[in-house]
Each structure stands twice: as C-alpha cells, then as structure tokens.
Design an enzyme around this catalytic site. Structure first.
Site, PDB file in Angstrom:
ATOM      1  N   GLN A 156      40.587  49.568  45.868  1.00 14.00           N
ATOM      2  CA  GLN A 156      41.193  48.899  44.715  1.00 14.00           C
ATOM      3  C   GLN A 156      42.097  49.866  43.949  1.00 14.00           C
ATOM      4  O   GLN A 156      43.182  49.489  43.492  1.00 14.00           O
ATOM      5  CB  GLN A 156      40.087  48.347  43.805  1.00 14.00           C
ATOM      6  CG  GLN A 156      40.580  47.381  42.739  1.00 14.00           C
ATOM      7  CD  GLN A 156      41.108  46.077  43.336  1.00 14.00           C
ATOM      8  OE1 GLN A 156      40.620  45.610  44.360  1.00 14.00           O
ATOM      9  NE2 GLN A 156      42.131  45.510  42.716  1.00 14.00           N
ATOM     10  N   ALA A 179      44.302  43.945  40.075  1.00 21.05           N
ATOM     11  CA  ALA A 179      43.346  44.372  39.051  1.00 21.05           C
ATOM     12  C   ALA A 179      43.091  45.876  39.126  1.00 21.05           C
ATOM     13  O   ALA A 179      43.096  46.464  40.206  1.00 21.05           O
ATOM     14  CB  ALA A 179      42.038  43.612  39.220  1.00 21.05           C
ATOM     15  N   HIS A 186      37.054  41.483  43.778  1.00 16.76           N
ATOM     16  CA  HIS A 186      36.928  41.997  45.150  1.00 16.76           C
ATOM     17  C   HIS A 186      35.940  43.163  45.209  1.00 16.76           C
ATOM     18  O   HIS A 186      35.349  43.426  46.254  1.00 16.76           O
ATOM     19  CB  HIS A 186      38.293  42.434  45.680  1.00 16.76           C
ATOM     20  CG  HIS A 186      39.193  41.283  46.002  1.00 16.76           C
ATOM     21  ND1 HIS A 186      39.099  40.578  47.172  1.00 16.76           N
ATOM     22  CD2 HIS A 186      40.192  40.688  45.292  1.00 16.76           C
ATOM     23  CE1 HIS A 186      40.016  39.612  47.185  1.00 16.76           C
ATOM     24  NE2 HIS A 186      40.684  39.651  46.043  1.00 16.76           N
ATOM     25  N   ASP A 193      40.519  36.655  49.482  1.00 13.03           N
ATOM     26  CA  ASP A 193      41.856  36.110  49.658  1.00 13.03           C
ATOM     27  C   ASP A 193      41.867  35.537  51.067  1.00 13.03           C
ATOM     28  O   ASP A 193      41.299  36.140  51.979  1.00 13.03           O
ATOM     29  CB  ASP A 193      42.920  37.212  49.543  1.00 13.03           C
ATOM     30  CG  ASP A 193      42.890  37.904  48.185  1.00 13.03           C
ATOM     31  OD1 ASP A 193      42.394  37.292  47.221  1.00 13.03           O
ATOM     32  OD2 ASP A 193      43.354  39.060  48.105  1.00 13.03           O
ATOM     33  N   GLU A 236      47.119  32.703  41.492  1.00 11.60           N
ATOM     34  CA  GLU A 236      46.904  33.209  42.863  1.00 11.60           C
ATOM     35  C   GLU A 236      46.297  32.099  43.717  1.00 11.60           C
ATOM     36  O   GLU A 236      45.082  31.877  43.688  1.00 11.60           O
ATOM     37  CB  GLU A 236      45.949  34.422  42.859  1.00 11.60           C
ATOM     38  CG  GLU A 236      46.560  35.671  42.241  1.00 11.60           C
ATOM     39  CD  GLU A 236      45.730  36.922  42.468  1.00 11.60           C
ATOM     40  OE1 GLU A 236      44.639  36.818  43.080  1.00 11.60           O
ATOM     41  OE2 GLU A 236      46.166  38.001  42.026  1.00 11.60           O
ATOM     42  N   HIS A 239      43.397  33.286  46.271  1.00 11.12           N
ATOM     43  CA  HIS A 239      42.166  33.957  45.836  1.00 11.12           C
ATOM     44  C   HIS A 239      41.102  32.927  45.418  1.00 11.12           C
ATOM     45  O   HIS A 239      41.284  32.205  44.445  1.00 11.12           O
ATOM     46  CB  HIS A 239      42.484  34.908  44.670  1.00 11.12           C
ATOM     47  CG  HIS A 239      41.294  35.660  44.138  1.00 11.12           C
ATOM     48  ND1 HIS A 239      41.160  37.038  44.280  1.00 11.12           N
ATOM     49  CD2 HIS A 239      40.187  35.251  43.479  1.00 11.12           C
ATOM     50  CE1 HIS A 239      40.019  37.424  43.713  1.00 11.12           C
ATOM     51  NE2 HIS A 239      39.413  36.351  43.220  1.00 11.12           N
TER      52      HIS A 239
HETATM   53 ZN   LIG Z   1      42.135  38.345  45.493  1.00  9.17          ZN
END
Ligand SMILES: [Zn+2]
Length: 282
Positions: A156, A179, A186, A193, A236, A239
């Site tokens: 991430q 993020a 996640h 996703d 999104e 997601h």
């Molecule tokens: Zn995502």
C-alpha cells in the site's frame, strides 16, 4: 307395685340404651360423612394443584428452553452461506488501522483460477462468499476475476508513493485515489478490486452483474458515485467490500455508505477489529 316399678325401670333402661345407640350411630354417620367430604375436598385440591403444577411445568419449559434461533443459512449454488455473518470493520482516512494492527492476521490463498492479478491473498472468513460469487458469475457467463484483494502495508505504501509522484507531490489529492498505508480496506483483506482497477470497469458486464448480484454474497459497492464527501474516496466501480449478506442488502435498501450505516447502527467503527474470523459455511 315393686315388680311394676322394676319393669318400668327396665323399660327406661332399654329406651336409654336405644337412645345411646341411636346417638352413637348418628355420631358415627356424621363422622363418616365429614371424613368423606373432607377427603373429597382434599382430592379436589390435589387435582387442582396437579393441574397447576403441570401448567407451571409447561410454562417453565417454555421459558427455560426457548426455541434457539440459529443463523440464517442461504443456498448460493453449491454453497451454504450464513446470511447473518458480517464484517463491519471501518477503515478510512478518519479511522486508520491502529499501529499495532496485525496485518495479514487471517488470510487464505486464492487459487489461480479465481484471480487475474499479482496478489492472491484474502481474509479467510470472507473467501467462501467471494468464491461463491465468482463462480455464480461464471455460471451466468460473466468472467468475473479477483484483481487486487489483500495488500500488505508495504504494498500500500508503494502504491501511495507512486500516486503521489503522479499527482506532482500532492499527497492530499493522491489520497483520494490511493489510500495511505493503514487507511485502506485492502490492508484488512475484507475487499477486492475486480478484473481491473480502472474506471473502464463500469462499462463491463462484470460491473453490471455485480450491481445486480453482489449483495446476495455480502458485497457492496464501497465507494459509490458522489459519496466522496462521506467516504473520502472517489467513485470506484471496481472496488467491492464484504460486509455480510443481510447487511449488504440493508445498506443497499437504505442507499447509504458503510460510514453512514455504522453511524446509523451505533456501532463502534473498529470495535470488532479481530472478531468474526470465520463463519460456519460450507
Ligand atoms: Zn480497491
């Protein structure tokens, strides 16, 4: 005269004796009657008490062993899933994961046939639901695949730093697209996703299928259009977040985000951070 008197005395004695006998008999009859009546009353009381106690037994049985209501199990293809099972952990910019969060504490590996990306780990509790969903899409002729499920803190961080570069060093702008590490779902393994992390996903049959069916497997569109003020994340379409079948349906019916749902239900946003690891499903 004497003999007459004697006879009179004898007569009187006989009369008195008879009187005494009658009296004794009368007393005996009365005593017997009283006993019979008393017994009858006693029997009636006992019967009443027995009735009462049997009623009590029934009612105490009713209260002491109430019918146990198990979880609501639902059939999805060949899988039996628990519709009550939920994972409502909230993670966003306002509620980052705590510093001592155990990243990857409850993961399982996703078989190759289910994913088309590099990452292949997901929360073990939600995997049965995701697998059932992907297989159901396949049955409908829709090629749904997991693109990006669990991400470690390091992954991430790398993604976020790349995005910051792309935004010319603007971290705030970058954070609406990727993020910051520790603030992404996640990092929990509770979302994924699908197929591609791209706005092109909205135009696919996969997206259409997810909009119609994902809630039946416990997934919601986590960052809907025009909800950036609440979620802090741009729209999104790719997601999807697991919350639980019944919760997903309720959230969709209310047409709200996870942030609003948690507030509405008065839940502690990260109260059950390590709870509900698994559901009884098969
Ligand atoms: Zn995502």
């Amino acid at each position: 005269m004497n003999s007459n008197r004697k006879a009179a005395i004898k007569k009187r004695r006989i009369f008195l004796s008879l009187c005494a006998l009658v009296l004794v008999l009368a007393v005996a009859v009365i005593a017997l009657s009283v006993t019979v009546i008393m017994n009858a009353i006693k029997d009636k009381d006992t019967a009443k008490q027995n009735n009462l106690s049997s009623v009590n037994e029934v009612s105490s049985q009713e209260t002491s062993t109430p019918e146990k209501k198990g979880p609501e199990m639902v059939q999805r293809g060949e899988y039996t899933l628990n519709a009550d099972y939920s994972r409502l952990l909230l993670v966003n910019a306002e509620y980052p994961l705590p510093e001592d969060y155990k990243y990857g504490w409850n993961l399982t590996k996703i078989e190759a046939k289910y994913h088309n990306g590099q990452l292949d780990q997901i929360d073990a509790g939600i995997w049965p639901y995701m697998r059932a969903m992907v297989e159901a899409a396949w049955k409908d002729g829709v090629d749904l695949k997991v693109w990006s499920p669990y991400r470690s803190y390091a992954t991430q961080k790398m993604l976020f730093e790349n995005r910051v570069k792309k935004e010319g060093g603007d971290e705030v702008k970058a954070a609406t697209a990727v993020a910051r590490p520790g603030t992404s779902e996640h990092n929990t393994g509770l979302c994924a996703d699908f197929n591609m992390a791209s706005s092109k996903f909205e135009g696919t049959e996969m997206f259409k299928w997810m909009c119609e069916n994902a809630e039946d497997y416990g997934f919601i569109l986590r960052y809907p259009k025009d909800s950036i003020d609440i979620t802090g994340v741009m729209y999104e379409s790719w997601h999807w977040r697991f919350v639980g079948i019944n919760c997903a349906k309720e959230i969709n019916n209310l047409n709200i985000t996870l942030e609003e749902y948690i507030k509405l239900k008065g839940l502690e946003p990260q109260g059950g951070i390590y709870d509900n690891a698994t559901a009884d499903v098969n």
